[in-house]
Design a protein around this motif. Structure first.
Motif, PDB file in Angstrom:
ATOM      1  N   ALA A   1      -1.634  -6.619   4.197  1.00  0.00           N
ATOM      2  CA  ALA A   1      -2.121  -7.947   4.548  1.00  0.00           C
ATOM      3  C   ALA A   1      -2.407  -8.720   3.264  1.00  0.00           C
ATOM      4  O   ALA A   1      -2.692  -8.135   2.213  1.00  0.00           O
ATOM      5  N   GLU A   2      -2.336 -10.043   3.349  1.00  0.00           N
ATOM      6  CA  GLU A   2      -2.574 -10.876   2.162  1.00  0.00           C
ATOM      7  C   GLU A   2      -3.944 -10.629   1.543  1.00  0.00           C
ATOM      8  O   GLU A   2      -4.118 -10.746   0.330  1.00  0.00           O
ATOM      9  N   SER A   3      -4.926 -10.268   2.360  1.00  0.00           N
ATOM     10  CA  SER A   3      -6.288 -10.063   1.856  1.00  0.00           C
ATOM     11  C   SER A   3      -6.495  -8.693   1.232  1.00  0.00           C
ATOM     12  O   SER A   3      -7.567  -8.414   0.685  1.00  0.00           O
TER      13      SER A   3
ATOM     14  N   THR B   1      -4.384  -8.135  -6.282  1.00  0.00           N
ATOM     15  CA  THR B   1      -4.132  -8.691  -4.958  1.00  0.00           C
ATOM     16  C   THR B   1      -2.911  -8.007  -4.344  1.00  0.00           C
ATOM     17  O   THR B   1      -2.116  -7.357  -5.041  1.00  0.00           O
ATOM     18  N   ALA B   2      -2.743  -8.197  -3.050  1.00  0.00           N
ATOM     19  CA  ALA B   2      -1.583  -7.628  -2.376  1.00  0.00           C
ATOM     20  C   ALA B   2      -0.294  -8.169  -2.976  1.00  0.00           C
ATOM     21  O   ALA B   2       0.680  -7.431  -3.153  1.00  0.00           O
ATOM     22  N   GLN B   3      -0.280  -9.462  -3.294  1.00  0.00           N
ATOM     23  CA  GLN B   3       0.926 -10.050  -3.877  1.00  0.00           C
ATOM     24  C   GLN B   3       1.212  -9.467  -5.250  1.00  0.00           C
ATOM     25  O   GLN B   3       2.371  -9.194  -5.593  1.00  0.00           O
TER      26      GLN B   3
ATOM     27  N   VAL C   1       4.227  -8.116   1.927  1.00  0.00           N
ATOM     28  CA  VAL C   1       2.917  -8.733   2.136  1.00  0.00           C
ATOM     29  C   VAL C   1       3.066  -9.802   3.213  1.00  0.00           C
ATOM     30  O   VAL C   1       3.988 -10.625   3.153  1.00  0.00           O
TER      31      VAL C   1
ATOM     32  N   PRO D   1       0.682 -12.479   6.157  1.00  0.00           N
ATOM     33  CA  PRO D   1      -0.645 -12.971   6.544  1.00  0.00           C
ATOM     34  C   PRO D   1      -1.364 -11.924   7.389  1.00  0.00           C
ATOM     35  O   PRO D   1      -0.737 -11.175   8.144  1.00  0.00           O
ATOM     36  N   ASP D   2      -2.671 -11.868   7.261  1.00  0.00           N
ATOM     37  CA  ASP D   2      -3.460 -10.844   7.945  1.00  0.00           C
ATOM     38  C   ASP D   2      -3.141 -10.766   9.430  1.00  0.00           C
ATOM     39  O   ASP D   2      -3.014  -9.673   9.996  1.00  0.00           O
TER      40      ASP D   2
ATOM     41  N   CYS E   1       2.663  -6.098  -4.776  1.00  0.00           N
ATOM     42  CA  CYS E   1       4.052  -6.198  -4.330  1.00  0.00           C
ATOM     43  C   CYS E   1       4.972  -6.481  -5.510  1.00  0.00           C
ATOM     44  O   CYS E   1       6.044  -5.868  -5.644  1.00  0.00           O
TER      45      CYS E   1
END
Length: 259
Positions: free
Chosen positions: A124-126, A168-170, A181, A183-184, A173
């Motif tokens: 998830a992005e978060s 961060t997830a990004q 990745v 959106p949640d 990645c």
């Protein structure tokens, strides 16, 4: 086996294994590790199952590694350090089906290692990734270091362990630790999409591919076994205990005074 620390569900040829300790940010204790091993083994060798999804309850954490409140230097269970970590890591690699990490929230410490070990990681992005071992008087001297270097490159892996920053997830990645990745709100749908695509493929071909990938890094298992024995000795030192005490008392650790 009756589970207390995890949730287990089978649906459409997919086994969902969820760490259920949200009050501890899904950190694992010996019981949790034993249950994960049992669930992954039983589902992974079930011919009706084509994929295993590993995740954590809630949206705060995928897994934050070992429960620091559950040990005093050594944990109380099986394995070199009182946690059957070597067996859990080996089980994820040994089952003949892909294990997909569904990362919601924190994948920190041992949770970051689990995400590294899984065949695929969808976040998830978060989500946040990172290591804390050297801040806590600990380290994963096997798959958590050597396999991580295969995933993200040695320079980046050293950065992750030496600096103990969060990513961060990004960012994860972009460095190769995460496959996708989203959106949640779309995490479950994306995981299910990937699982559907996998179960449509030849199970034998998938198994042979997984075995082939693993063979290239199988020497890391030996490194891990030796390294965990060293960590067991390290956990009995004042330097290591300082990390746990500082964390529990919410203060900055003074490792150098304990060497």
């Amino acid at each position: 086996m009756k589970y207390t620390d995890i949730l287990y569900e089978e649906r459409d040829h997919v086994a969902y294994i969820t760490i259920n300790r949200p009050e501890k940010l899904n950190a694992f204790r010996p019981q949790t590790v034993d249950e994960l091993i049992e669930a992954i083994k039983s589902s992974g060798w079930n011919r009706d199952i084509g994929v295993i999804v590993l995740t954590g309850v809630g949206n705060r954490a995928f897994c934050t590694g070992g429960d620091q409140s559950d040990h005093d230097g050594q944990y109380s269970g099986r394995g070199s350090v009182g946690l059957a970590i070597e067996e859990l890591q080996g089980t994820i690699r040994d089952v003949p089906v892909p294990v997909v990490a569904r990362v919601n929230g924190y994948a920190i410490g041992g949770g970051n290692v689990l995400a590294t070990l899984c065949d695929l990681t969808i976040a998830a992005e978060s989500a946040q990734f990172g290591q804390v071992g050297p801040k806590m008087g600990s380290v994963d001297p096997g798959f958590g270091t050597a396999l991580l270097a295969r995933c993200v490159g040695e320079k980046k892996a050293r950065e992750i362990w030496y600096l103990c920053r969060r990513y961060t997830a990004q960012e994860a990645c972009e460095m190769g630790l995460v496959n996708k990745v989203v959106p949640d709100a779309e995490l479950d749908a994306e995981v299910e999409k990937w699982c559907r695509e996998i179960v449509e493929k030849s199970p034998t071909a998938i198994t042979l591919a997984k075995r082939s990938f693993n063979l290239d890094t199988e020497n890391i298992r030996g490194i891990s076994m030796l390294g965990m024995q060293a960590v067991s000795l390290y956990y009995d030192t004042e330097e290591s205990r300082e990390g746990v005490d500082a964390f529990m008392n919410k203060r900055k650790a003074d490792f150098r005074s304990k060497r």
